[in-house]
Enzyme design. Structure first.
Site, mmCIF file in Angstrom:
data_model
loop_
_atom_site.group_PDB
_atom_site.id
_atom_site.type_symbol
_atom_site.label_atom_id
_atom_site.label_comp_id
_atom_site.label_asym_id
_atom_site.label_seq_id
_atom_site.Cartn_x
_atom_site.Cartn_y
_atom_site.Cartn_z
ATOM 1 N N SER A 107 -8.351 -35.519 34.980
ATOM 2 C CA SER A 107 -9.341 -35.407 35.311
ATOM 3 C C SER A 107 -9.254 -35.135 36.886
ATOM 4 C CB SER A 107 -10.301 -36.896 35.236
ATOM 5 O OG SER A 107 -9.472 -38.043 35.790
ATOM 6 N N ASP A 330 -14.295 -46.387 41.980
ATOM 7 C CA ASP A 330 -13.302 -44.899 41.695
ATOM 8 C C ASP A 330 -12.795 -44.810 43.081
ATOM 9 O OD1 ASP A 330 -12.264 -42.788 41.118
ATOM 10 O OD2 ASP A 330 -13.845 -41.717 40.020
ATOM 11 N N HIS A 333 -10.369 -40.595 41.948
ATOM 12 C CA HIS A 333 -11.128 -39.236 41.977
ATOM 13 C C HIS A 333 -11.447 -38.955 43.292
ATOM 14 C CE1 HIS A 333 -11.475 -40.272 37.449
ATOM 15 N NE2 HIS A 333 -10.946 -38.986 37.587
#
Ligand code: NAG
Ligand code: NAG
Length: 354
Positions: A107, A330, A333
């Site tokens: 990702s 998160d 990312h």
């Protein structure tokens, strides 16, 4: 503007000498380490408005997920001894005419692919585009430029095979690589999934040759897999047809000890980059492995050495403004617009060198 014959000749001569000087300058520029530098404030940033990029994944769209601070959008990477070209999406599309780029990875690779499609689309907002997804493969096309920008989700690069005993991760098998053939530019990444345990771990056993393991040191497994990948590239890539990049290890910021704030267990609330260029956490161990494997290869691989510059961006993760908002934290990312745009500026710099 017209010119008389004599002055045209003079002008041409002057231009030639300028070009010679530029070539001379370029030699110096090639020696410049684009990955050594600092983040500076630049009011012309970000490079695009997220509202002009309707296909962005919600998990990266921090502004729409309610992130209130915006200083993180205003940072430009400034190499120490030269300047990066300003990103020009139209120019890049022209350079890529008739070509296809394939991102292969997890990702974080998706993060960079999304950033690039936004950067290109916002440069030519009138140009038609199509975006299709077929299983693990996403293809973004600009038909009028005959350019394809693809993403193949593949977190470990080597094969995982379902067998009677369960899902077997085969560190020395890379049949999946046959699907990478036929692209002009390949950009790989892999690291984060090597760390998963428990329910997030996408294999039950690890196999190398005749040996099957329940588990092994993850950095060792990663090293073995990277060597398998490197051998495939060396055996199969024709450098006159395909350029190979590796996106360096993207650092996360879940432990404040690595940036000198030992009390912190996440990136939550960080609104400024780490101050300074010497990140206390030091070099990333996976990045060190990656560099050493690439250094043994016979085919050229351009390492987008994004680890150190990204380590400084403790402020640039979605934090609580990812995953469609507030579900969890998160710190792996990156918000878009944001740090992956800089990775793509560095990619652009590499692609526009010749
Ligand atoms: C696996 O082990 C068998 C029996 O020892 C041997 O014949 C075979 O060559 C081995 N295969 C590999 C790939 O090492
Ligand atoms: C953070 O890193 C330090 C140093 O590596 C380690 O001692 C500590 O256990 C880590 N904290 C967490 C919550 O993982």
């Amino acid at each position: 503007m017209g010119c008389f014959a004599i002055s045209c000749v003079v002008t041409t001569l002057i231009l030639v000498s300028v070009i010679v000087e530029t070539n001379g300058g370029r030699v110096v520029e090639e020696k410049c380490d684009l990955f050594n530098g600092k983040w500076v404030l630049d009011d012309s940033y970000p490079l695009y408005e997220i509202s002009n990029c309707p296909f962005i994944e919600k998990e990266f769209d921090c502004l729409s997920n309610g992130r209130p601070d915006q200083l993180y959008l205003k940072h430009r990477w400034q190499p120490t001894s030269c300047n990066l070209p300003r990103f020009n999406g139209y120019d890049l599309l022209r350079r890529l005419e008739g070509k296809s780029i394939l991102f292969v990875g997890d990702s974080l690779s998706l993060n960079q692919w999304q950033s690039l499609t936004c950067m290109l689309h916002t440069a030519v907002p009138q140009a038609k585009y199509t975006s299709i997804r077929n299983g693990a493969l996403s293809i973004f096309t600009f038909p009028s430029f005959d350019v394809k920008v693809k993403f193949s989700r593949n977190a470990l690069l080597v094969d995982t095979v379902s067998e009677d005993i369960g899902r077997v991760l085969k560190l020395d098998s890379i049949e999946v690589a046959n699907t990478w053939q036929g692209n002009d530019i390949l950009i790989f990444d892999s690291w984060h999934w090597w760390l998963h345990t428990g329910r997030k771990q996408p294999w039950d056993f690890i196999q190398v040759g005749n040996r099957t393991y329940r588990d092994m040191d993850r950095l060792t497994a990663y090293t073995t897999a990277l060597k398998t990948w490197a051998k495939w590239i060396d055996d199969n890539v024709d450098p006159t047809k395909t350029r190979v990049f590796f996106q360096g290890v993207s650092p996360d910021h879940a432990n404040g000890t690595s940036w000198g704030e030992s009390g912190l267990t996440s990136c939550k609330g960080q609104i400024r980059p780490f101050d300074g260029s010497n990140y206390p956490g030091g070099p990333h161990p996976a990045e060190t492995v990656l560099k050493s494997v690439i250094s043994t290869m016979s085919k050229p691989v351009y390492l987008l050495d994004i680890t150190p510059l990204s380590q400084l961006r403790i402020d640039a993760h979605p934090s609580v403004y990812g995953h469609g908002g507030h579900r969890d934290l998160d710190c792996s990312h990156w918000c878009l617009p944001g740090v992956p745009d800089t990775w793509n500026v560095l990619l652009y710099a590499a692609l526009s060198q010749n």
